[in-house]
Structures are given as C-alpha cells and as structure tokens.
Design a protein around this motif. Structure first.
Motif, PDB file in Angstrom:
ATOM      1  N   ASP A 159      -4.823  27.276 -21.719  1.00  8.31           N
ATOM      2  CA  ASP A 159      -3.488  27.700 -21.282  1.00  8.31           C
ATOM      3  C   ASP A 159      -3.433  27.656 -19.758  1.00  8.31           C
ATOM      4  N   CYS A 190      -1.793  18.814 -19.011  1.00  7.85           N
ATOM      5  CA  CYS A 190      -0.729  17.932 -19.539  1.00  7.85           C
ATOM      6  C   CYS A 190       0.328  18.770 -20.256  1.00  7.85           C
ATOM      7  N   GLN A 191      -0.147  19.753 -21.010  1.00  9.58           N
ATOM      8  CA  GLN A 191       0.776  20.633 -21.738  1.00  9.58           C
ATOM      9  C   GLN A 191       1.674  21.393 -20.756  1.00  9.58           C
ATOM     10  N   SER A 192       1.071  21.799 -19.635  1.00  8.44           N
ATOM     11  CA  SER A 192       1.803  22.550 -18.628  1.00  8.44           C
ATOM     12  C   SER A 192       2.964  21.721 -18.060  1.00  8.44           C
ATOM     13  N   SER A 195       5.608  21.287 -20.795  1.00 14.75           N
ATOM     14  CA  SER A 195       6.350  22.525 -21.037  1.00 14.75           C
ATOM     15  C   SER A 195       7.424  22.747 -19.961  1.00 14.75           C
ATOM     16  N   ALA A 225       2.041  15.731 -25.448  1.00  9.15           N
ATOM     17  CA  ALA A 225       2.422  17.145 -25.274  1.00  9.15           C
ATOM     18  C   ALA A 225       3.939  17.292 -25.284  1.00  9.15           C
ATOM     19  N   LYS A 228       5.324  17.150 -28.788  1.00  7.87           N
ATOM     20  CA  LYS A 228       5.120  18.439 -29.490  1.00  7.87           C
ATOM     21  C   LYS A 228       6.117  19.476 -28.994  1.00  7.87           C
ATOM     22  N   GLU A 229       6.307  19.492 -27.701  1.00 10.33           N
ATOM     23  CA  GLU A 229       7.164  20.497 -27.073  1.00 10.33           C
ATOM     24  C   GLU A 229       8.630  20.331 -27.510  1.00 10.33           C
TER      25      GLU A 229
END
Lengths: 261, 370
Positions: A159, A190-192, A195, A225, A228-229
């Motif tokens: 996270d 990458c997720q950050s 998002s 990512a 998914k988001e």
C-alpha cells in the motif's frame, strides 16, 4: 500532402509526419526536458527517416508543454485536443482517454465524432504522473522500463499513498527498511498512480471504450492497475506516447485542407 | 475623454490602492478598510468616511503564516499579511464581515496581529430573509455604527444614510450597465477587471462618474462579435496573468458571477422610510451567492441563465483554493451546465500563484472543445 505534428512534453519530445492525414511516414521520441535540444533532435529524426525536407511539409502543429515557445509551427494547439484526435484516429470507438504524461494527468471525454466534450487535469502535484514513477524508480535503483517487469512479479502489492509524491517517497523507504520485496513495492507504486488518476477519471465520468495514452500508458503495471480500479478494459496502442504528435499532425492536415479550400 | 485614456485611468487606480489611500488622507478624509464580502459600505460612506476595499492583492504570504495554517483561503491570508506589514497605515478601522468561517478567523487574528487598526465585526445572520433575520442584520449594523463612531469620531445620521443609499444604488445601476455594454463591445478581460476593481479604491460617486463616461464612449464603438463568449464565476477574478490568458485565447467575459465584481451590484437598497431598515432589507433581498445561505441553490440556475442570456458557450469557475462554500456549489453548477449543453471548466486559483501554465492549457482546451 505531408503534415508535421510536434508534441513537446515535460520529459520527452515527440514528432510525427503523416501523409494525407492517414499514413505515418516517420515518428520519433526523444527523451529530453522541454527547453533542451530534444525537439530539434526529434524533428531531425523524422526528416532523416522520411527523406523529406522542411519545404515538403504543408502545415505544422505544435502541442504539449513547450508548444508556446516553439517557433517553427504554423499553429499551437493544446495537448488535450491533440490526444483526443490522435486516440480517436487509432480507436474510433473510444469515449474516454486517460493521458498520463511526465508531469500531469488528464482525462478526456469524447463524443461519437471524436471531439473532446469535457476534460479534467490533475492539480499542481506530481502524484499520479510520470514524475511520480521516475522518483520511485530512482529510489529503487531501477530503470523506468523495468517497473512493468517488476510489477508483474508481485505477490502481495504494497500500500503506497497516492496523495503526495514526497510522502510516498518516505513510505517506500520505510517499506524497504521493513523488508518489503521490490516487485510488491513496484506493484503498489503502479496501483498508487492508477488510484489517483482513476479518481480524476470518475470526475469526468468513465464511458467505454477507455484508452490510455501518454508515456505512462506504456507501463503495463499501471494499465493493469487502472483496469482493476475502473473495472473496465483499457485499450492501448504501442504508439500511446505518440498520440499527441499524431493528433497534432492530423490537426495540421485538417487545417491545411481548410486553408487550401 | 477617449476610451484609452479612461481605461488607463481605471488601470492606474486599480493597481495603485496605496496612492488612492494617500490621496484621500491628504484631503483630510478618514478611510475605513472593507474586508470581503458585503461590508455595509453605505454606512461608512454616510458618516463622511471613505470605504476602501482591501482584498485582491497577489503576493507571497510570510507574516500571516504565524496566524494561519497553509490550508486556508489565501484572500484572508493576504489581507492579514498587508495589515501586519503596515500596508494599511493611515486607515482608521477595518470592518470584517462574518460570511464564512475563514472570515471569522480573520477578525479574531486581526485583533492580535494588527492592534493599531481597530477591528469592527459585522456579523450577518445565516437566515437573512425572515423578519428576525432582518432585525438581526439591523442590530449588527447599529453595532458597526457605534464602533465606527468610537474609532473615527464620525457621527451617523439616518438622512445621510438615505443619501448614501442613493449614491450606492446609482453606482450599482451603472456597474450593471457597464457589464452589459462590456459584453458586446471591445474590452479585454484585464481592462474589464480594472473597471470593477477600481471601484474598491474610489468614492462611489467618483467611480460612477468615470464609468458613465466609459459607457458612453464604448457605446459609440462597433460591436465585438469575434470572440468566444464565456461567463466567469468565483470569489476573485483579478489576476492579471490569468486574465491575460483569456485575452490571448480570444475568450470574452460576457457576464460574471464574481463576488468582487458583479455579485455585489445585483441588489439595490429598497425605498423605505427608515434608511437603516432599508439597508438591512437590502441584505435580506440579496441572493445567488455561495456566501449567502440558500437551501435551494438558486444560484446554479442563475449562472446557467446568465450564460444563455449572454449567448455564452460555457462557464469558467475560478475556484479560490480552500474555499469550502464555492467548492460545495461547483458540483451542481457542473451538472446544470452539462444539462444545458454548456461547456464548463474549473480552475483553481490562489493569491500566491505565480505560474498559470496549467490554467493556460485548460483555457485553450476549453476554447478548442466541441
């Protein structure tokens, strides 16, 4: 008729020559900050590769962060408009374009004709941009191109804050100190980005088909990512980073036709 | 006087508030600073004092940071910064209304940060329209009168207020007419703002006379129909660097919903026997502003109507950073614009901004939109 599109971004200069607004004659991406000789290199590259000369170009459009200071263009057009045109040319069913560049992120809403009808840009913050990935890659001693490969190896993505690059940097250092594996950190990074930009996209309203353009689109970790988001499939072209330059060349073609008629 | 000369005069006044202050002080007049928004200038004017606006400066905030966190409205911070650094030297008092939470804190901080300029609070009621709200507004005006008498020695009379109410009503009418004339004739966004901003630094009767001349001259010029017509909304829209971007991109401001500009000129003091009752009623009659409580958000429809009436392609909201009331209103404005087929754009602004590159790209893209 040959037209030239030049996209002068914050971290790269892109140029593309089109024939009759359809066929790509040459394109070039040069990694160089705005204000350097990156633009002239990109232009030299496309002339060399195409065998064309400056006199062969009927109309030139400059776009991107450095468009206003570039003197060799017939017209300056915003990068938002150019990305909309470029993406619509490649995928004519796209209704939402997510363009993540070196220092900003934009989400464009297109109508059926491919014209931009709404947009949002990020605020003055590096979070959710290519700069964020650059900073993180630097901390991890990775080349930016390695992020995609590392993210694919992740088993438990970490996270990472999407609020601020500076905070996220210290978070990554703390996670490294705590023994978090590099692939898990990269996936979290990458997720950050996804998002942060997905929140921007939701402000405009996400309509399928969604396409990513800009340099960061080349990173499959961010694309995955983002899918998914947003819960949608993301259309992607190998030319994602050139969409602004292609759009500029297409705009130039339309403009040249208008002038001629 | 020719248009260029008049516009140059407005520009000079709009950009030289200190010069104006010194001019009035040299004339032996006492000056009262007016913080945003809806300070009862009519009362100050009626007591023979010069009401002078103190908001809209662009600067880096240093001293005021001792009293404020970073995440608060920069308009307030700049007002306090100018006070702390002695830029208002010579002013007899400052009246600070209480129409948002930041303004409330400005008054409290002022007492400690600028002790040599008396702070006069103007506390407005949340529910301004019912009879008890009007009564409350009048009571607070009486408090302002009392504090002004203490701070300046000036005296209040109902007859003088009735006259000032007329002066302000005439100025309102002239400014409304100017806005309409400016919508159709050649004037840049920056020049338009000079006309509005200069009003803060002049006695209204002087400003009215100058604006009347400008209107007459502008009416003689051909209509300007070559621009992309937009409505601008926000608290402030006075940054020269930002307004220059409007002009460079061929955007024309055909109407505004800006607190520092047209919002204050929409409502006149009604004709009533008691001039202070009439002034309190004026506040009750005011509408269509983020800072004036309205459960039904009629302001949203008002902005869309203004855009349609003036044949604008859309609405550009200049969102003052950390301004909660304005941020709450943006979503319904955005939805209403979309429903009406109007373009809309939200640009965050701040009195400490120096770089408008991103705003420039957004405004250009707004212009290029379908």
């Amino acid at each position: 008729m040959f037209t030239l599109g030049i996209d002068i971004g914050s971290t790269t200069a892109k140029a593309a020559i089109l024939k009759d607004g359809k066929e790509t004659v040459a394109s070039s991406i040069v990694i160089a900050t705005v204000g350097t000789d990156g633009v002239s290199q990109a232009i030299e590259n496309v002339f060399r590769d195409s065998g064309l000369k400056k006199e062969d170009i009927q109309f030139t459009v400059a776009t991107g962060y450095g468009r206003k200071t570039f003197e060799g263009a017939d017209l300056q057009v915003s990068e938002l408009t150019c990305h909309a045109i470029g993406v619509h040319h490649e995928f004519n069913n796209v209704r939402t374009v997510i363009d993540i560049g070196g220092q900003d992120a934009k989400v464009l809403s297109l109508n059926e004709q491919g014209r931009m009808v709404n947009f949002v840009m990020n605020d003055k913050c590096a979070a959710g941009t290519g700069r964020f990935l650059d900073v993180m890659a630097n901390i991890l001693h990775l080349d930016i191109s390695q992020l995609e490969v590392e993210a694919a190896k992740a088993t438990h993505p970490a996270d990472i804050s999407s609020t601020c690059t500076v905070f996220a940097e210290s978070e990554v250092i703390s996670q490294l100190a705590a023994g978090t594996k590099i692939p898990d950190l990269v996936a979290g990074i990458c997720q950050s980005v996804a998002s942060r930009v997905a929140a921007l996209a939701k402000r405009v309203g996400v309509k399928e088909t969604v396409c990513m353009s800009g340099g960061v689109a080349r990173n499959a970790g961010v694309r995955t990512a983002m899918e998914k988001e947003l819960g949608v499939r993301i259309a992607y072209s190998e030319n994602a980073q050139l969409m602004g330059a292609f759009g500029a060349a297409l705009y130039a073609f339309d403009k040249a036709n208008t002038v001629n008629s | 006087m020719a248009i260029d000369e008049l516009l140059a005069q407005f520009h000079e006044i709009a950009t030289s508030p200190r010069k104006q202050l010194d001019k009035y002080l040299a004339q032996g007049k006492k000056v009262v600073a007016c913080a945003p928004v809806y300070t009862p200038e009519e009362i100050i004017h009626s007591m023979g004092l010069v009401p002078m606006g103190v908001w809209g400066a662009e600067m880096e905030v240093n001293e005021a940071k001792k009293y404020y966190p970073a995440f608060i409205c920069s308009i307030m911070q700049v007002v306090l910064e100018l006070g702390v650094t002695g830029q208002y030297k010579g002013v007899s008092a400052i009246v600070i209304p209480s129409l948002c939470d930041s303004l409330k804190s400005l008054g409290q901080n002022w007492k400690y940060a600028v002790p040599d300029i008396p702070f006069i609070p103007m506390t407005y009621p949340q529910n301004r329209k019912p009879a008890y709200g009007v009564k409350y507004t009048k009571a607070m005006y009486e408090r302002v009168i009392s504090d002004l008498q203490t701070a300046t020695g000036a005296q209040f009379s109902g007859v003088a207020l009735a006259n000032s109410n007329r002066v302000y009503n005439e100025h309102n009418a002239v400014m409304r007419e100017f806005a309409e004339v400016a919508a159709d004739h050649a004037i840049t966004a920056a020049q338009r703002n000079d006309v509005f901003k200069s009003a803060w630094f002049m006695l209204k009767e002087e400003h009215t006379a100058l604006v009347k001349q400008l209107i007459e001259e502008m009416k003689k010029t051909p209509k300007d129909e070559s621009k992309v017509r937009v409505v601008v909304s926000g608290i402030l829209a006075d940054s020269p660097n930002l307004l220059q971007i409007f002009d460079k991109n061929g955007l024309k401001i055909v109407a505004d919903d800006v607190a520092q500009e047209s919002r204050q000129y929409r409502t006149d003091v009604p004709d009533m026997e008691n001039s202070l009752d009439a002034l309190a009623q004026k506040f009750a009659d005011m509408d269509n502003c983020t800072l004036l409580y309205d459960r039904d958000k009629k302001r949203v429809g008002y902005i869309v109507d203004q855009a349609k009436k003036h044949n604008a392609v859309g609405v550009i909201v200049l969102m003052t950073k950390f301004c909660d009331p304005e941020e709450f209103d943006y979503v319904p404005i955005k939805r209403a614009c979309e429903a009406a087929g109007l373009r809309h754009l939200n640009i965050e602004v701040d009195c400490q901004m120096v770089n408008y590159e991103q705003a420039g790209t957004m405004i250009q893209a707004f212009k290029e939109m379908a």
